[in-house]
Design a protein around this motif. Structure first.
Motif, PDB file in Angstrom:
ATOM      1  N   TYR A   1       0.844  -1.211   0.019  1.00 37.32           N
ATOM      2  CA  TYR A   1      -0.074  -0.062   0.077  1.00 37.32           C
ATOM      3  C   TYR A   1       0.850   1.250   0.178  1.00 37.32           C
ATOM      4  N   VAL A   2       2.067   1.275   0.606  1.00 37.21           N
ATOM      5  CA  VAL A   2       2.994   2.385   0.658  1.00 37.21           C
ATOM      6  C   VAL A   2       3.339   2.579  -0.927  1.00 37.21           C
ATOM      7  N   HIS A   3       3.516   1.763  -1.484  1.00 32.22           N
ATOM      8  CA  HIS A   3       3.825   1.950  -2.964  1.00 32.22           C
ATOM      9  C   HIS A   3       2.852   2.189  -3.687  1.00 32.22           C
ATOM     10  N   TYR A   4       1.639   1.619  -3.799  1.00 30.64           N
ATOM     11  CA  TYR A   4       0.355   1.985  -4.270  1.00 30.64           C
ATOM     12  C   TYR A   4      -0.253   3.356  -4.063  1.00 30.64           C
ATOM     13  N   LEU A   5      -0.104   3.815  -2.738  1.00 30.89           N
ATOM     14  CA  LEU A   5      -0.872   5.071  -2.564  1.00 30.89           C
ATOM     15  C   LEU A   5       0.344   6.364  -3.093  1.00 30.89           C
ATOM     16  N   GLN A   6       1.525   5.928  -2.965  1.00 36.72           N
ATOM     17  CA  GLN A   6       2.416   7.055  -3.571  1.00 36.72           C
ATOM     18  C   GLN A   6       2.130   7.161  -4.957  1.00 36.72           C
ATOM     19  N   ARG A   7       2.129   5.951  -5.641  1.00 34.54           N
ATOM     20  CA  ARG A   7       1.711   6.010  -7.050  1.00 34.54           C
ATOM     21  C   ARG A   7       0.585   6.756  -7.511  1.00 34.54           C
ATOM     22  N   LYS A   8      -0.309   6.295  -6.973  1.00 32.31           N
ATOM     23  CA  LYS A   8      -1.872   6.598  -7.155  1.00 32.31           C
ATOM     24  C   LYS A   8      -2.181   8.150  -7.054  1.00 32.31           C
ATOM     25  N   TYR A   9      -1.775   8.560  -5.930  1.00 32.09           N
ATOM     26  CA  TYR A   9      -2.018   9.853  -5.481  1.00 32.09           C
ATOM     27  C   TYR A   9      -0.940  10.832  -5.354  1.00 32.09           C
ATOM     28  N   SER A  10       0.086  10.499  -6.053  1.00 34.41           N
ATOM     29  CA  SER A  10       1.384  11.152  -6.532  1.00 34.41           C
ATOM     30  C   SER A  10       1.967  11.914  -5.132  1.00 34.41           C
TER      31      SER A  10
END
Length: 332
Positions: free
Chosen positions: A173-182
């Motif tokens: 989720y760390v990687h996912y949230l950084q990527r999805k929400y910039s």
């Protein structure tokens, strides 16, 4: 900027990020071991809550100074992340209490295949044969030099399953949230740290009482123990930040694989500074295997096709174009 210089700059930043994580992680392990073993502060969950409270203060100061810009993270996403992260912390503490050290190490090693599964299913990542084999070599190497006694019981097994899956989901989720929400690492910490601090400081004393049969309000605080707690909290700010930076740059699987370098480093430093008790041919062989596997993984995953995202949209577009041309032929 030339492509080669861009690649060199990226490599330099990657190495700096990883060294930052290694130094802070090993540092906090040594400080916490001294705090718990020498000064008897065994309240691990509450201490983690203090870590996130300190991290929250750091993000507030940086936001006030203008280093962190305003950003948005939906409450539903924030709550999911906090649930995964807190279950990870609690699960790891309970797993360590209910399981043998050997099974606890096996559970930690199993995070790599679980993280791989999450990336394959959720991100459609494809791994090459060499990348898979290098991960296997790392797992074998670390298990050879860390896993000794292995005993399993039902409640310990359930705690380990919860710990492994929640930790893997939190790191994904760390990687996912950084990527999805910039979101940058500071931004994401600014959203998650306050909620984690509040929840862990509420449940921490009760959980620690259950795990250790000791009350934190009965602990004999003194100047030295308070200084060690403050030092632990200070280093934890760097540990939390470096974890978010590394996962954002490397993905959760690479973070797990490279993370075992810290395990090998802690073992090596332990033998170097605290005597060679326990050092034998099996441990040395395990260390060598793990290091070889990590080098192999870095080389294999960086090659074309070593680790890549499947482009389903391209396949869909091609099939749609092909179908469109067939319909066009029918109309003629």
């Amino acid at each position: 900027m030339a492509p080669s210089s861009k690649a060199e700059k990226k490599a330099a930043v990657d190495i700096a990020s990883w060294m930052f994580n290694v130094v802070t992680s090993v540092g906090i392990i040594l400080v916490n071991k001294a705090l718990m073993a020498t000064y008897g502060f065994s309240f691990a969950t509450t201490l983690t809550g203090l870590h996130f409270a300190t991290t929250t203060l750091m993000t507030m100061v940086l936001r006030w100074m203008g280093y962190i810009q305003a950003s948005h993270l939906p409450v539903s996403e924030l709550l999911k992340f906090v649930v995964f992260a807190n279950f990870s912390i609690v699960g790891m503490n309970v797993s360590l209490m209910w399981n043998s050290v050997g099974f606890y190490q096996i559970a930690k090693l199993s995070m790599i295949p679980v993280s791989c599964l999450l990336e394959v299913v959720l991100d459609h990542i494809r791994y090459s044969r060499d990348t898979k084999l290098s991960i296997l070599v790392v797992l074998i190497g670390v298990s050879v030099c860390t896993v000794t006694d292995v005993s399993v019981n039902t409640k310990g097994f359930l705690a380990a399953v919860i710990a492994v899956w929640s930790t893997s989901l939190q790191q994904y989720y760390v990687h996912y949230l950084q990527r999805k929400y910039s979101l940058g690492s500071f931004n994401l910490l600014g959203h998650t740290a306050p909620v984690q601090a509040a929840t862990l400081l509420i449940i921490g004393p009760f959980l620690d009482l259950w795990l250790t049969n000791k009350r934190i309000d009965m602990y004999d605080f003194n100047v030295v123990s308070v200084l060690f707690i403050a030092l632990s909290c200070t280093i934890a700010v760097g540990t939390n930040l470096s974890q978010f930076i590394c996962i954002g740059r490397f993905t959760a699987v690479s973070f797990q694989v490279l993370g075992h370098m810290k395990t090998i480093l802690v073992l090596f430093l332990g033998f170097l500074f605290f005597g060679r008790e326990g050092l034998n041919l099996q441990v040395v062989l395990g260390m060598v295997l793990a290091v070889v596997g990590m080098i192999w993984y870095g080389n294999a995953s960086s090659k074309p096709g070593g680790k890549e995202r499947r482009n389903y949209s391209l396949t869909v577009d091609k099939s749609q174009k092909h179908a469109g041309s067939e319909h066009g032929d029918e109309k003629v």
